[in-house]
Scaffold this motif. Structure first.
Motif, short mmCIF file in Angstrom:
data_model
loop_
_atom_site.label_atom_id
_atom_site.label_comp_id
_atom_site.label_asym_id
_atom_site.label_seq_id
_atom_site.Cartn_x
_atom_site.Cartn_y
_atom_site.Cartn_z
N UNK A 31 0.88 -1.32 -0.16
CA UNK A 31 0.09 0.15 -0.01
C UNK A 31 0.95 1.16 -0.02
N UNK A 110 13.22 10.58 8.40
CA UNK A 110 11.83 10.59 8.67
C UNK A 110 10.99 9.38 8.10
N UNK A 118 5.50 1.62 10.79
CA UNK A 118 4.41 0.79 9.87
C UNK A 118 4.74 -0.69 9.94
N UNK A 125 0.36 -5.67 15.51
CA UNK A 125 -1.16 -5.64 15.26
C UNK A 125 -1.53 -7.38 15.32
N UNK A 128 -1.34 -8.54 18.81
CA UNK A 128 -2.46 -8.23 19.51
C UNK A 128 -3.62 -8.92 19.15
N UNK A 134 -3.66 -5.47 23.98
CA UNK A 134 -3.57 -4.26 23.50
C UNK A 134 -2.18 -3.60 23.85
N UNK A 137 2.85 1.86 21.83
CA UNK A 137 4.13 1.74 21.27
C UNK A 137 4.60 3.04 21.24
N UNK A 139 7.43 6.40 20.41
CA UNK A 139 7.81 6.77 19.01
C UNK A 139 9.18 6.00 18.87
N UNK B 12 6.37 12.26 12.81
CA UNK B 12 7.57 12.10 11.47
C UNK B 12 6.92 13.12 10.59
N UNK B 15 5.42 11.77 7.41
CA UNK B 15 4.04 11.62 7.24
C UNK B 15 3.40 13.16 7.24
N UNK B 55 -2.20 11.51 14.97
CA UNK B 55 -1.51 10.35 14.93
C UNK B 55 -1.76 9.60 16.58
N UNK B 57 0.84 7.28 17.96
CA UNK B 57 2.13 7.08 18.88
C UNK B 57 3.03 8.36 18.61
N UNK B 58 3.08 9.38 19.73
CA UNK B 58 3.86 10.33 19.58
C UNK B 58 4.46 10.59 20.78
N UNK B 84 -0.49 3.92 12.49
CA UNK B 84 -0.05 2.25 11.95
C UNK B 84 -0.72 1.45 13.26
N UNK B 85 -1.26 1.90 14.28
CA UNK B 85 -1.67 0.94 15.25
C UNK B 85 -3.34 0.62 15.27
N UNK B 86 -3.57 -0.26 14.44
CA UNK B 86 -4.82 -0.58 14.09
C UNK B 86 -5.51 -1.78 15.11
N UNK B 87 -4.94 -1.85 16.32
CA UNK B 87 -5.54 -2.70 17.27
C UNK B 87 -6.98 -2.44 17.65
N UNK B 89 -8.81 -2.41 20.13
CA UNK B 89 -9.05 -1.81 21.54
C UNK B 89 -8.67 -0.21 21.25
N UNK B 90 -7.64 -0.26 20.66
CA UNK B 90 -7.04 1.33 20.45
C UNK B 90 -7.88 2.08 19.49
N UNK B 104 -6.10 3.31 9.28
CA UNK B 104 -4.84 2.72 9.39
C UNK B 104 -3.85 3.13 8.27
N UNK B 105 -2.37 3.19 8.97
CA UNK B 105 -1.35 3.51 8.01
C UNK B 105 -0.83 1.98 7.74
N UNK B 106 -0.32 1.79 6.44
CA UNK B 106 -0.25 3.11 5.25
C UNK B 106 -1.72 3.00 4.78
N UNK B 108 -4.35 4.66 1.08
CA UNK B 108 -4.34 5.20 -0.01
C UNK B 108 -4.65 6.58 0.31
#
Lengths: 202, 122
Positions: A31, A110, A118, A125, A128, A134, A137, A139, B12, B15, B55, B57-58, B84-87, B89-90, B104-106, B108
């Motif tokens: 993707x 970056x 990703x 994921x 999880x 859950x 993460x 940075x 980032x 992004x 985002x 996660x920062x 990017x964290x597609x869990x 619960x999140x 969810x990253x990545x 389109x």
């Protein structure tokens, strides 16, 4: 039985995690690269003693790019490190960046961290989904150095790691390049067997 | 009618650049960029954007806590999460905090513009 009570069943369970995570990572990369066909070879999974980390990628003198993050949930913590060979990675980053931007400039670094974020997210994921846990993460942090020095400093900086670590290794075929991807999972003390138990190990 | 204004929050730079390019090509005006949750809150209060991409996660303050704070300040804030964290619960946490959609990253480019159009209509 292996060191730290690791059995063949444990290795099978981790191989399944690696397969699912690698599948997610291939989809994510495709993707990211505008549906470019990405082939990731069947991952190889090893559990080894922690002191083998510095030479785990082969030649400790090879230059690598490493993206490191800390994953945590209520029950456990683990350090995740994605290590990629530097020359192939820079060539890939160069192709992905808009023209005129340097692979090791601010935007190139970056992009490298975002790529790490990703890919690591793809495995996390999967972990999880398979454990019901859950994770949050941290940075990403980026290191560019020789494999032995960089990986050695990672384990030296961590006070309480498990005696064993997990290495998931796969070869990625991207844009006519072969890039070896190495994902090191370094659980904090007591976390490895919690992960295995959550994954269904007896 | 003026362009919709967007605050882009991601740690980032690549992004932020990617999102800014997608948004500006599709008629949005990116009026601010934040690198963490604290900057997101400050910039939201200062700029009052029509939309926010956030985002999770920062450093300093994560995106979910930043959403909670922004919603406390402005219950009508329109925020979509891009992470990017597609869990599962999140995703639920983000929606409970007040996010209107989760990408969810990545992704389109169309997924971002579809999400923004959907929440703008909402």
């Amino acid at each position: 039985m292996r060191d730290a009570g690791i059995t063949e069943q444990h290795k099978d369970i981790l191989a399944e995690l690696a397969n699912i995570g690698t599948g997610n990572a291939a989809t994510a990369l495709s993707q990211m690269l505008d549906h470019e066909k990405i082939l990731l070879e069947v991952p190889e999974v090893n559990i080894s003693p922690l002191q083998h980390v510095p030479e785990s990628l082969g030649d400790p003198g090879q230059k690598i790019a490493a993206i490191m993050m800390e994953a945590a949930c209520d029950e456990l913590e683990l350090t995740i490190l994605l290590a990629l060979p530097l020359p192939a990675t820079l060539s890939l980053i160069d192709q992905l960046l808009p023209e005129g931007l340097e692979p090791l400039g601010e935007m190139g670094r970056s992009l490298l961290m975002e790529l790490g974020n990703i890919l690591t997210g793809s495995y996390l994921n999967a972990l999880s989904d398979m454990t019901g846990l859950t994770f949050t993460l941290s940075p990403p942090g980026l290191g560019l150095d020789m494999a032995g020095a960089l990986l050695g400093s990672v384990i030296a900086d961590k006070a309480m790691l498990e005696d064993s670590f997990i290495l998931i290794k796969t070869t990625m075929h991207i844009l006519s390049r072969e890039v070896e991807g190495n994902l090191l999972l370094l659980p904090s003390a007591g976390s490895l067997h919690k992960i295995l138990a959550r994954l269904g190990a007896q | 009618m003026g362009k919709k204004t967007v605050l882009v929050v991601d740690d980032t730079a690549f992004m932020r650049m990617t999102l800014k390019n997608i948004l500006e090509k599709n008629g949005y005006s990116v009026i601010g960029e934040g690198e963490d949750g604290l900057q997101a809150i400050e910039l939201y209060k200062e700029l009052n954007p029509s939309l926010v991409t956030m985002d999770i996660t920062m450093p300093n303050l994560d995106g979910i806590k930043a959403i909670e704070e922004i919603i406390k300040h402005d219950a009508g804030a329109v925020i979509i999460v891009v992470s990017a964290m597609g869990q599962k619960a999140l995703v639920i946490d983000a929606l409970n905090a007040g996010a209107k959609d989760f990408v969810v990253k990545p992704f389109q480019p169309e997924r971002i513009t579809e999400a923004l159009q959907k929440v703008s209509r909402g």
